[in-house]
Design a protein around this motif. Structure first.
Motif, PDB file in Angstrom:
ATOM      1  N   ILE A 130       0.873  -1.164   0.064  1.00 52.79           N
ATOM      2  CA  ILE A 130      -0.125   0.059  -0.004  1.00 52.79           C
ATOM      3  C   ILE A 130       0.984   1.192  -0.178  1.00 52.79           C
ATOM      4  O   ILE A 130       1.544   1.402   0.871  1.00 52.79           O
ATOM      5  N   TRP A 137      -4.719   6.093  -1.449  1.00 55.79           N
ATOM      6  CA  TRP A 137      -3.885   4.780  -1.471  1.00 55.79           C
ATOM      7  C   TRP A 137      -3.929   4.328  -2.846  1.00 55.79           C
ATOM      8  O   TRP A 137      -4.738   4.238  -3.421  1.00 55.79           O
ATOM      9  N   TYR A 139      -2.747   0.440  -4.462  1.00 50.09           N
ATOM     10  CA  TYR A 139      -2.384  -0.900  -3.977  1.00 50.09           C
ATOM     11  C   TYR A 139      -1.640  -1.584  -5.259  1.00 50.09           C
ATOM     12  O   TYR A 139      -2.009  -1.605  -6.328  1.00 50.09           O
TER      13      TYR A 139
END
Ligand SMILES: [Cu+2]
Length: 267
Positions: A130, A137, A139
């Motif tokens: 992350i 955010w 990923y």
């Protein structure tokens, strides 16, 4: 002046504190438990709240009694008696907190240690990186044969241990999924890690738990107008389908980009 009767006050304080704890435990509703670890963490919370309530009850009761009993009466300007110590009381108030603090620390260690599923997640390859940024955010799915990067969505298969590696592009953020009882800071210059085992299919809110700038509120997935998606916990089959779709989309985008470059150079 008569001294305070320690034992009866301690007993009353314990009872009052226990009632305060019980009321809090019964009335405060915790978020849904959506990870295997959440159950033990909630039990630890109740255990620590129990201790805290009893300490609160005893300390507060002694404080109230002392304030009334030892207050200065009008026109009484005498100095108080020079008390140099009560050895047995000092021994007791050192040993009991020591036992309480050790018991709490031990409980915390056991629960966090048991809840750490890094080994399982590494074996199955379920590792997600992350990257926090102002304000969102990203990923990266690091599992073998998955290899998806820079995703805006966090999608995970239910019942499978997952290991998170957290970094940040800018300031300190904190990745928090209340339903998993899991939170970890993303600190500049280092990789922080944590793990969990989602236990229920559904969507769960993601919150940034560290004030990180003007857009901080927007890093809470459940506020209105937030562009941050909630985490989606799905079945293994749905997860595989999602991975395939994302890969296909990424490939197509790559091809479009290549085509555009070729067209550009030809023209
Ligand atoms: Cu943040």
């Amino acid at each position: 002046m008569k001294p305070i009767k320690v034992l009866p006050l301690t007993i009353i304080g314990t009872l009052v504190g226990a009632i305060v704890s019980a009321v809090l435990i019964v009335t405060v509703t915790l978020p849904e438990q959506a990870s295997v670890q959440a159950v033990a963490i909630d039990n630890l919370y109740v255990y620590m709240l129990g201790f805290s309530g009893v300490i609160f009850g005893i300390v507060t009761l002694f404080l109230i009694v002392a304030v009334f009993r030892f207050r200065a009466r009008p026109n009484d300007t005498r100095e108080g008696a020079p008390v140099h110590g009560i050895t047995w009381l000092e021994v007791v108030w050192t040993i009991i907190p020591f036992i309480i603090v050790t018991a709490c620390a031990y409980g915390g260690f056991v629960v966090l240690n048991d809840g750490n599923v890094e080994a399982q997640a590494r074996t199955s390859g379920q590792v997600v990186h992350i990257e926090a940024y102002q304000f969102g955010w990203k990923y990266d799915y690091l599992a073998k044969n998955v290899d998806l990067t820079q995703q805006a969505d966090l999608v995970l298969p239910v019942g499978e241990a997952v290991f998170f590696e957290l970094t940040t592009k800018d300031v300190i953020h904190s990745f928090w999924v209340p339903a998993w009882r899991m939170q970890m800071n993303a600190t500049p210059g280092q990789v922080n890690t944590t793990s969990t085992t989602p236990s229920k299919v559904g969507t769960y809110e993601i919150v940034c738990a560290f004030l990180c700038g003007v857009g901080h509120t927007g890093m809470n997935s459940s506020i209105e107008g937030s562009i941050i998606p909630r985490v989606r916990v799905v079945t293994r089959a749905e997860f595989d389908t999602w991975v395939a779709e994302q890969k296909a989309a990424a490939e197509q985008q790559g091809q479009t980009a290549t085509t555009q470059t070729t067209d550009g150079s030809v023209a």
